[in-house]
Write a protein that holds these residues in place. Sequence first.
Motif, short mmCIF file in Angstrom:
data_model
loop_
_atom_site.label_atom_id
_atom_site.label_comp_id
_atom_site.label_asym_id
_atom_site.label_seq_id
_atom_site.Cartn_x
_atom_site.Cartn_y
_atom_site.Cartn_z
N GLU A 252 7.33 -7.31 -6.35
CA GLU A 252 7.90 -6.37 -5.39
C GLU A 252 7.31 -4.98 -5.60
O GLU A 252 6.68 -4.70 -6.62
N TRP A 253 7.54 -4.14 -4.63
CA TRP A 253 7.11 -2.75 -4.68
C TRP A 253 8.27 -1.96 -5.29
O TRP A 253 9.27 -1.71 -4.65
N LYS A 254 8.12 -1.58 -6.56
CA LYS A 254 9.22 -0.93 -7.27
C LYS A 254 9.11 0.58 -7.28
O LYS A 254 10.11 1.29 -7.12
N ASN A 255 7.91 1.10 -7.51
CA ASN A 255 7.72 2.55 -7.62
C ASN A 255 7.33 3.13 -6.26
O ASN A 255 6.16 3.12 -5.88
N LYS A 256 8.31 3.60 -5.53
CA LYS A 256 8.11 4.00 -4.14
C LYS A 256 7.17 5.19 -3.98
O LYS A 256 6.58 5.38 -2.92
N ASP A 257 7.03 6.00 -5.02
CA ASP A 257 6.16 7.18 -4.94
C ASP A 257 4.83 6.96 -5.65
O ASP A 257 4.11 7.93 -5.92
N ALA A 258 4.49 5.74 -5.96
CA ALA A 258 3.26 5.46 -6.71
C ALA A 258 2.03 5.89 -5.92
O ALA A 258 2.01 5.91 -4.68
N ILE A 259 1.00 6.22 -6.68
CA ILE A 259 -0.30 6.58 -6.10
C ILE A 259 -1.29 5.43 -6.26
O ILE A 259 -2.05 5.13 -5.35
N VAL A 260 -1.25 4.78 -7.42
CA VAL A 260 -2.15 3.65 -7.70
C VAL A 260 -1.34 2.36 -7.67
O VAL A 260 -0.30 2.26 -8.32
N PHE A 261 -1.84 1.38 -6.93
CA PHE A 261 -1.13 0.11 -6.74
C PHE A 261 -1.98 -1.08 -7.18
O PHE A 261 -3.19 -1.11 -6.90
N PHE A 262 -1.34 -2.02 -7.85
CA PHE A 262 -1.85 -3.38 -7.95
C PHE A 262 -1.24 -4.08 -6.74
O PHE A 262 -0.06 -4.44 -6.77
N PRO A 263 -2.00 -4.28 -5.67
CA PRO A 263 -1.38 -4.66 -4.39
C PRO A 263 -1.06 -6.13 -4.23
O PRO A 263 -0.53 -6.52 -3.18
N PHE A 264 -1.35 -6.96 -5.23
CA PHE A 264 -1.00 -8.36 -5.13
C PHE A 264 0.51 -8.50 -5.31
O PHE A 264 1.04 -8.53 -6.42
N LYS A 265 1.22 -8.55 -4.18
CA LYS A 265 2.68 -8.75 -4.19
C LYS A 265 2.93 -10.16 -3.66
O LYS A 265 2.76 -10.44 -2.48
N PHE A 266 3.35 -11.05 -4.58
CA PHE A 266 3.46 -12.46 -4.25
C PHE A 266 4.80 -12.75 -3.59
O PHE A 266 5.68 -13.39 -4.16
N THR A 267 4.92 -12.28 -2.36
CA THR A 267 6.13 -12.44 -1.58
C THR A 267 5.79 -12.25 -0.11
O THR A 267 4.85 -11.52 0.22
#
Length: 273
Positions: free
Chosen positions: A89-104
């Motif tokens: 899931e996307w937990k850190n709503k203000d993040a700048i850098v993402f590991f975008p593999f969200k398995f959902t």
Amino acid sequence: MKILVFTGGLGNQIFEYAFLCHLRSCFPNESFFGHYGKKLKEHYGLEINRWFDVSLPKEKWWVLPMVGLFYFYKQLFPKSKWLDLYQREWKNKDAIVFFPFKFTKQYFPKRQNWLWWKVDEDTLNQKNKELLELIKREETCFVHVRRGDYLSPSFKALFKDCCTAEYYKIAIELMRKKCPQIRFICFSDDLAWLKSNLYVGDDAVFVDWNVGENSPLDMYLMSQCRNGIMANSSFSYWGAYLGAKKKVVIYPLRWWNNNDGNPDIFMNEWIGL
């Protein structure tokens, strides 16, 4: 500014692209950048833009050192929310850098047909053309078996006994009951195992000619079938999700051997075994 670090093979890249589309809808005025690094080279590099009509974020010269600085900062301050490295899931709503593999599936775009194949059927080789004609003409079901790297020491404990021969036998029998005239189209990195352990009928087709960088053509052919029996593989998943509207899709209830073994990716009408 948002930076997405793309990794993995084609199946993972599609999940990553889905999350990119979600972020763009949430931040329409943000600038997006991508990093396409060495982790992609463990497979066949960045593939999604070759096989699908997608708009990927650009990679600037400063993106890699910027990502490195953020990762270093995360080591110093583990609770930092400038990075979002979670896979569920996307937990850190203000993040700048993402590991975008969200398995959902919760981040899939709501609009229809958000991902279009770029395959030109007129340029396919003769074997693929003939098989595609058969798929469109008859009641077909793809059977996908993944073994290969799943049997390696680093993955064996995670995947052992998830997609057993028994799972496939039950799925094949159920598919025959639902579609008596079914014809199975078989895809695998170990077709010898499939032929030895599963009876898919004397008229089954075993696809062994799309290899290497052309292996995504297997996913395309799977996506055109009207029914599917999936492996616990993101490659297999997108074969079921994309393309022709499926009548019956069967998937393994246990995806991994851990507490998160049944991810939220399946459609309500699909059948879990």
